[in-house]
Design an enzyme around this catalytic site. Sequence first.
Site, short mmCIF file in Angstrom:
data_model
loop_
_atom_site.label_atom_id
_atom_site.label_comp_id
_atom_site.label_asym_id
_atom_site.label_seq_id
_atom_site.Cartn_x
_atom_site.Cartn_y
_atom_site.Cartn_z
N CYS A 294 53.43 -34.42 0.34
CA CYS A 294 52.02 -34.58 -0.07
C CYS A 294 51.25 -33.44 0.60
O CYS A 294 51.62 -32.28 0.43
CB CYS A 294 51.50 -35.97 0.30
SG CYS A 294 51.63 -36.38 2.06
N GLN A 295 50.21 -33.75 1.35
CA GLN A 295 49.48 -32.72 2.11
C GLN A 295 50.02 -32.58 3.53
O GLN A 295 50.18 -31.47 4.04
CB GLN A 295 47.99 -33.06 2.15
CG GLN A 295 47.12 -32.06 2.90
CD GLN A 295 46.95 -30.73 2.20
OE1 GLN A 295 47.11 -30.62 0.98
NE2 GLN A 295 46.62 -29.69 2.97
N THR A 296 50.33 -33.74 4.15
CA THR A 296 50.77 -33.73 5.55
C THR A 296 51.96 -34.66 5.79
O THR A 296 52.26 -34.99 6.93
CB THR A 296 49.63 -34.15 6.49
OG1 THR A 296 49.21 -35.48 6.14
CG2 THR A 296 48.45 -33.19 6.41
N HIS A 297 52.62 -35.11 4.76
CA HIS A 297 53.72 -36.08 4.82
C HIS A 297 53.28 -37.41 5.43
O HIS A 297 53.97 -38.03 6.21
CB HIS A 297 54.93 -35.52 5.56
CG HIS A 297 56.19 -36.34 5.31
ND1 HIS A 297 56.53 -36.80 4.06
CD2 HIS A 297 57.16 -36.78 6.15
CE1 HIS A 297 57.67 -37.48 4.14
NE2 HIS A 297 58.06 -37.49 5.41
N HIS A 298 52.10 -37.83 5.00
CA HIS A 298 51.62 -39.19 5.26
C HIS A 298 51.85 -40.02 4.00
O HIS A 298 52.63 -40.97 4.00
CB HIS A 298 50.14 -39.15 5.66
CG HIS A 298 49.40 -40.42 5.51
ND1 HIS A 298 48.09 -40.47 5.06
CD2 HIS A 298 49.76 -41.71 5.69
CE1 HIS A 298 47.69 -41.72 5.00
NE2 HIS A 298 48.69 -42.49 5.38
N ARG A 299 51.20 -39.62 2.91
CA ARG A 299 51.39 -40.32 1.64
C ARG A 299 52.85 -40.27 1.19
O ARG A 299 53.40 -41.24 0.67
CB ARG A 299 50.48 -39.70 0.57
CG ARG A 299 49.00 -39.94 0.80
CD ARG A 299 48.12 -39.13 -0.14
NE ARG A 299 48.04 -37.72 0.23
CZ ARG A 299 47.33 -36.81 -0.45
NH1 ARG A 299 46.66 -37.18 -1.54
NH2 ARG A 299 47.29 -35.56 -0.05
N SER A 300 53.48 -39.12 1.40
CA SER A 300 54.87 -38.97 0.94
C SER A 300 55.87 -39.65 1.86
O SER A 300 57.03 -39.83 1.48
CB SER A 300 55.22 -37.49 0.77
OG SER A 300 54.98 -36.75 1.94
#
Length: 274
Positions: free
Chosen positions: A231-237
Amino acid sequence: MTAQLPLLLEPSELARHLDDEHLLIVDLCKDQVYDQAHVPGAVHLDFKRLLAGTQPAPGLLPDDRALSALFSDLGLTPDTFVVAYDDEGGGWAARLLWTLEVIGHHRYAYLNGGIHGWLAEDLPTSTEPGEPEPSDYQVGPHDPKANVDLDYLLAHHRDPDVVVWDARSEEEFAGVRAFAQKAGHIPGATLYEWTDAMDKTNNLRLRDLDTIRRELADHGIQADKQVITHCQTHHRSSFTWLVGKILGFKDIRGYAGSWAEWGNHPETPVEKPE
């Protein structure tokens, strides 16, 4: 020793195991939510400790010294079974579980629906802070199949047996919104937004797994591929990584650098819709 609980753990089942030996319940809710009500015995964790926090890619993993300190503070041992939950549908809980996967600790589960699912079943709550018994946990070699770096993704994002799962919003994918120098997406990546797997009418539990599996397959995200999610920072992903694990994907990996790294790197290719 705590029994091996299912990866996708229902609140009623967790309620039957609250007194199990070696069970560590980790709450990644907002501070005020934890203070108001949490699963009895749950230890609160500030999600920032799961991130390096350095620019341009704040979502990269902390170094092993910081990770060892974190898991020692939580009281992690090789026998510990970790159950994680949050108040946002699974993003931060999944980031913790992905980090455990990276360091080779595979005894973990996700509480379906998080605190919302727990409260919806009228299960007991506590306002007393959970106090872990510190351990001396030393992080060893990382699992090379849990996390990929920029070089790996540059070399393999076009491979026919690899699919890049973009968990960001449609606007970010299309380049309409950008949180980096470059806008758009990794060439060949496919979009399935992270909250699409959540049932917003049922306390943010996962939607029907067969339905999610069919939708992912329609996007080319399938169990017979190597799936790399970001994602942007590997939080959502981290959550989409967890969804893939729950669906039984054998080779699903996170890209911790995510768009913050890719979109700010001078040599990375970018694609946008026509």
